[in-house]
Write an enzyme that holds these catalytic residues in place. Structure first.
Site, PDB file in Angstrom:
ATOM      1  CB  CYS C  78     -13.267 -46.890 -64.826  1.00  0.00           C
ATOM      2  SG  CYS C  78     -12.312 -48.208 -65.608  1.00  0.00           S
ATOM      3  CB  ILE C  79     -16.223 -51.897 -64.587  1.00  0.00           C
ATOM      4  CG1 ILE C  79     -16.563 -53.145 -63.802  1.00  0.00           C
ATOM      5  CG2 ILE C  79     -15.603 -52.245 -65.919  1.00  0.00           C
ATOM      6  CD1 ILE C  79     -17.679 -53.934 -64.413  1.00  0.00           C
TER       7      ILE C  79
END
Lengths: 92, 120, 132, 112
Positions: C78-79
Site C-alpha cells: 500500500c503506497i
C-alpha cells in the site's frame, strides 16, 4: 458459516473474548500463533468451545499441549477450513 | 440485501495506526463505489467518542475523518452494544451528523451476512 | 478457489508475516489461485529489499519473491502506508525527494483501491493481523 | 529539484511537483501562482470551489477524492455545480487533485 481466527494470547488482549462474543451457532474457531495459549489448560478467562481448531505447529513450537476437545490441524487443513467457511474473520 | 464486505474496526484511535488506516481503507473503497458496511466493536467504539482534541498530541482527529463518511456515501454504521456497555459509553454521546448509528446485539449474526470481512 | 491475503505485521516483528508466507505457499501448492497479497500497515516492511536477516533465520523476503517468480503472485504494498514508513520505489523516491529507494523486486506499490479490487475478485480474503 | 518562488515579497519553497513544502505558506496570491502553473486563470467560480475545499479540509481533516468532492459541492452550491463535469471544466484534468493543490491542501498520498 464464519471461520474465526485468533492469534493473540487471551492473557494479553481481548481478541479471544471479542471473538467468542461474536460467534454464531455453527461458526468455527481456529487458534494460531499466541492464540494457542488458550488451547491448554482451562484459562478461567474464556471457556473454549468444543470443536475448536488449533494450529498444531504453533502449539508444538510453544510447548503447549492442547486440551482433548481441541482438534489439531496443519496448514492444509487450515486452507480446507477457509474453503468450507465464509466469511473469514481475524481477531488480533 | 446484504453487502459483500464488512469492515470491523476494533482498535482505539491514536494508540494504534490501524484505526486510522482502517478508516482510510473504508474511505478509499467507498470512493471507488465499493462502499463496505462498517462495524465498530471492542476498543474501536472509542473512535466514535466526541470531543477528541488530537491536536494536543500532534495527531489529526480521527473523529473529524469519521464525520466525512456521509460524503463518501457511508450513511449508516453498526456499533456493538455490548462493547459500549463494557466501556460505560452511552450511545447517545456518539451521534455523528448524517450517519445512522445501528446498535447491534448479535454481532455473530451480522458478520455471517457478508462474504468478506476486513479487520482493522 | 481464488484467495487474497492481507498482511499487517512487519517481518521479524510480529509472527504473522511468517505465518502469511507459509499459508500463501501452502495455498498455491494445493492448486488454489492466490490473486493478490496486500501489505498494509507495518506489513509494508515486507517489501523492503534492505532486510538482511542472519543466515540461520527465515528469509521471508526471499519466500515472497519465490511466490512471485514461480506463480506470478501479485505482491502489492500500500503506497500510502509505505510512504509513511519509508518503503519507496525508485520513482517514488525521486518524486518525494528521498535519498534512496528500497522496494524489492517482485513487489509493486499500489493504492487502497487494490484492496477493494481484491475483495471484489476473490472468493476468500484472509487477514494476517499484527500483534502490537 | 527543489525550487522556490517569490510571491508578494515572500520566498515560498515548493517541492518538485509544485506542492507547498509548508502548508501555512498558502495565500490567495500563492493560489493564483499555482493555478497559473496548471494553466488555469482563477475566476469567481474557481474561488467558490477552492473555498469549499478548504472548508472540507477544516471540517474533516481530509483532502477529498472526487466522489465526496462532488457531493460536498452539490450540498453547498446546489446540484448544478455538484457535478463532475462542472468541476472538470474548472480544474482539468483531475479536479480533486488539481483543486486541492491550488487550495493548499496536503499532497495526496495515494496517487502514483
Amino acid at each position: 458459516m464464519t471461520l474465526h481466527i485468533v492469534n493473540q494470547s487471551p492473557y494479553r488482549t481481548s481478541a479471544l473474548r471479542d471473538c467468542l462474543d461474536a460467534m454464531a451457532d455453527g461458526d468455527a474457531l481456529l487458534l494460531i500463533e499466541d492464540g494457542v495459549y488458550a488451547a491448554g489448560a482451562p484459562t478461567g478467562i474464556a471457556p473454549i468451545p468444543a470443536g475448536t481448531y488449533c494450529l498444531q505447529a504453533d502449539a508444538v513450537a510453544r510447548g503447549i499441549t492442547p486440551a482433548k476437545s481441541i482438534t489439531l490441524i496443519d496448514d492444509e487443513r487450515w486452507i480446507a477450513l477457509c474453503v468450507e467457511h465464509t466469511p473469514i474473520v481475524s481477531w488480533f | 440485501m446484504s453487502q459483500i464486505t464488512l469492515a470491523i474496526c476494533r482498535h482505539a484511535p491514536y494508540g494504534n495506526a490501524l484505526a486510522r488506516e482502517g478508516l482510510e481503507a473504508v474511505l478509499a473503497a467507498a470512493a471507488m463505489d465499493q462502499t463496505p458496511d462498517v462495524l465498530f466493536t471492542g476498543d474501536g467504539i472509542f473512535q466514535l467518542l466526541p470531543d477528541q482534541a488530537a491536536g494536543e498530541i500532534d495527531q489529526k482527529s480521527l473523529h473529524r475523518n469519521l464525520q466525512a463518511l456521509p460524503m463518501f456515501g457511508v450513511e449508516q454504521i453498526y456499533v456493538c452494544q455490548r462493547s459500549l456497555e463494557e466501556r460505560a459509553v452511552s450511545s447517545n454521546r456518539l451521534a455523528i451528523a448524517g450517519i445512522n448509528l445501528v446498535l447491534v446485539q448479535d454481532t455473530g449474526g451480522l458478520i455471517s451476512r457478508y462474504q468478506h470481512v476486513l479487520s482493522f | 478457489m481464488i484467495f487474497s491475503l492481507v498482511v499487517y505485521s512487519a517481518p521479524h516483528a510480529g509472527e504473522s508475516a511468517a505465518t502469511a508466507v507459509r499459508f500463501a505457499r501452502a495455498l498455491v501448492d494445493q492448486g488454489h489461485r492466490l490473486y493478490r497479497v496486500f501489505f498494509y500497515g507495518d506489513g509494508v516492511h515486507s517489501g523492503s529489499a534492505l532486510a538482511a536477516p542472519p543466515q540461520d533465520e527465515q528469509d521471508l523476503l526471499g519466500q515472497w519473491q519465490a511466490l512471485y517468480r514461480e506463480h506470478g503472485v501479485d505482491l502489492v504494498v500500500c503506497i500510502a502506508a509505505a510512504q509513511r514508513r519509508g518503503v519507496l520505489s525508485q520513482s517514488e523516491a525521486q518524486r518525494l525527494e528521498r535519498p534512496a529507494a528500497n522496494l524489492a523486486e517482485g513487489f509493486e506499490l499500489g493504492g487502497l483501491g487494490q484492496l477493494a479490487d481484491a475483495t471484489a475478485h476473490s472468493d476468500r480474503i484472509v487477514t494476517f493481523g499484527g500483534s502490537a | 529539484m527543489s525550487q522556490s518562488v517569490t510571491i508578494e515579497g515572500r520566498e515560498i519553497p515548493l517541492d518538485k511537483e509544485g506542492y507547498l513544502r509548508h502548508l501555512q505558506d498558502w495565500s490567495p496570491a500563492v493560489a493564483e501562482y499555482m493555478a497559473a502553473s496548471e494553466g488555469i486563470d482563477l475566476t469567481e467560480a474557481h474561488w467558490e470551489v477552492l473555498n469549499l475545499l478548504q472548508d472540507f479540509y477544516r471540517q474533516f481533516e481530509l483532502s477529498p477524492a472526487m466522489r465526496p468532492l462532488v457531493k460536498y459541492v452539490g450540498q453547498q452550491l446546489g446540484p448544478d455545480k455538484g457535478r463532475s463535469i462542472y468541476l472538470m471544466q474548472l480544474f482539468p484534468p483531475s479536479p480533486a487533485r488539481v483543486a486541492s493543490k491550488i487550495a493548499g491542501l496536503p499532497k495526496p498520498t495515494n496517487c502514483l
